[in-house]
Design an enzyme around this catalytic site. Structure first.
Site, PDB file in Angstrom:
ATOM      1  N   ASP A   1       0.809  -0.969  -0.010  1.00  0.00           N
ATOM      2  CA  ASP A   1       0.031  -0.100  -0.019  1.00  0.00           C
ATOM      3  C   ASP A   1       1.034   1.138   0.012  1.00  0.00           C
ATOM      4  O   ASP A   1       1.922   1.449   0.538  1.00  0.00           O
ATOM      5  CB  ASP A   1      -0.774   0.113   1.393  1.00  0.00           C
ATOM      6  CG  ASP A   1      -2.147   0.976   1.049  1.00  0.00           C
ATOM      7  OD1 ASP A   1      -2.537   1.540  -0.051  1.00  0.00           O
ATOM      8  OD2 ASP A   1      -2.469   1.210   2.090  1.00  0.00           O
TER       9      ASP A   1
ATOM     10  N   HIS B   1       2.476   3.418  -9.152  1.00  0.00           N
ATOM     11  CA  HIS B   1       2.281   2.095  -9.449  1.00  0.00           C
ATOM     12  C   HIS B   1       3.549   1.579 -10.049  1.00  0.00           C
ATOM     13  O   HIS B   1       4.008   0.484 -10.067  1.00  0.00           O
ATOM     14  CB  HIS B   1       0.967   1.939  -9.988  1.00  0.00           C
ATOM     15  CG  HIS B   1      -0.098   2.041  -9.476  1.00  0.00           C
ATOM     16  ND1 HIS B   1      -0.436   1.701  -8.240  1.00  0.00           N
ATOM     17  CD2 HIS B   1      -1.628   2.732  -9.635  1.00  0.00           C
ATOM     18  CE1 HIS B   1      -1.736   2.027  -7.778  1.00  0.00           C
ATOM     19  NE2 HIS B   1      -2.393   2.984  -8.720  1.00  0.00           N
TER      20      HIS B   1
ATOM     21  N   LEU C   1      11.491 -20.362  -4.962  1.00  0.00           N
ATOM     22  CA  LEU C   1      10.333 -19.624  -4.558  1.00  0.00           C
ATOM     23  C   LEU C   1       9.316 -19.673  -5.315  1.00  0.00           C
ATOM     24  O   LEU C   1       9.390 -19.758  -6.556  1.00  0.00           O
ATOM     25  CB  LEU C   1      10.859 -18.035  -4.368  1.00  0.00           C
ATOM     26  CG  LEU C   1       9.740 -17.112  -3.885  1.00  0.00           C
ATOM     27  CD1 LEU C   1       9.892 -17.022  -2.332  1.00  0.00           C
ATOM     28  CD2 LEU C   1      10.168 -15.732  -4.445  1.00  0.00           C
TER      29      LEU C   1
END
Ligand code: FPP
Length: 225
Positions: free
Chosen positions: A12, A29, A124
């Site tokens: 956020d 963004h 991962l």
């Protein structure tokens, strides 16, 4: 010492970061996408981290202005196309979660392509939560289980969710203290870390500090020590 094998992040603060720089929200963004890359690379090289689940677009984010939503869709598409080599170099498997059926065919194809091309990677697992909401995820799972005869157990429901793995460490950047419909089932016993830093300013050092604090927390899972 606790091992943070599954880390989930609510990324956020992109919009506020951009505003502070006198830029448009979309620039936040863009900067946020760069941080996704560095954090993913770090996690892929960390001996204990097995899963990194990032909240990239929620079921509620469609309420944003049309142009911002369109920009996020384009950014996701180009990010996935451009970063496929990064996934492969770092042996990262991409596993999206969320209801992908509402995305454009182009974005759906790109998601599928990266998923397929990284399916053999055994390092991962990076999951992007895309058109994801925990309530929606639980409802979709319950609907899939409608025809099951007999009792629905916690194990069965867990297995039927998009994200089948409990979260150890959940981080939210940007200063707010809420879960925003993110991984509610999987975070039942997650350790929660809320930090002021806006996502585009979040660095590997910040993550390392949180992992070190997490390692020292006492996790009792409702029991006694
Ligand atoms: C929250 O910031 C962030 C989002 C709604 C989207 C998260 C997207 C990214 C980190 C970039 C794209 C991701 C990828 C994987 C390419 P906000 O806009 O709510 O910030 P604000 O609270 O300051 O307004």
């Amino acid at each position: 010492m606790n091992r943070a094998t599954h880390i989930a992040i609510i990324m956020d603060g992109n919009g506020r970061w951009a505003k502070l720089q006198g830029k448009k929200r979309i620039k936040g963004h863009e900067a946020g996408a760069q941080v996704v890359k560095s954090i993913t690379t770090f996690c892929s090289n960390h001996p204990n981290i097995e899963r990194l689940t990032l909240y990239a677009f929620s079921t509620e984010n469609w309420k944003r202005p049309r142009l911002e939503v369109e920009f996020l869709m384009k950014l996701l598409t180009s990010y996935l196309k451009d970063e496929l080599p990064l996934y492969l170099e770092n042996n990262v498997r991409f596993e999206p979660i969320g209801n992908l059926s509402l995305f454009s065919k182009t974005l759906q194809k790109t998601i599928k392509m990266v998923e397929e091309k990284t399916a053999h990677c055994d390092g991962l697992v990076q999951s992007l939560a895309l058109n994801y909401g925990a309530k929606d995820e639980i409802l979709r799972a319950m609907n899939r289980l409608k025809s099951v005869e007999g009792e629905i157990t916690q194990e069965l429901l867990s297995k039927t969710l998009d994200c089948k793995h409990d979260v150890d460490l959940l981080i939210r950047t940007g200063g707010d203290h809420r879960l925003s419909n993110y991984l509610l089932w999987q975070s039942a016993y997650a350790e929660l870390f809320f930090i002021e830093t806006l996502w585009p300013d979040f660095r590997v050092d910040d993550l390392e500090k949180i992992i070190n604090k997490f390692a020292k927390t006492e996790r009792r899972f409702g029991g006694l020590t």
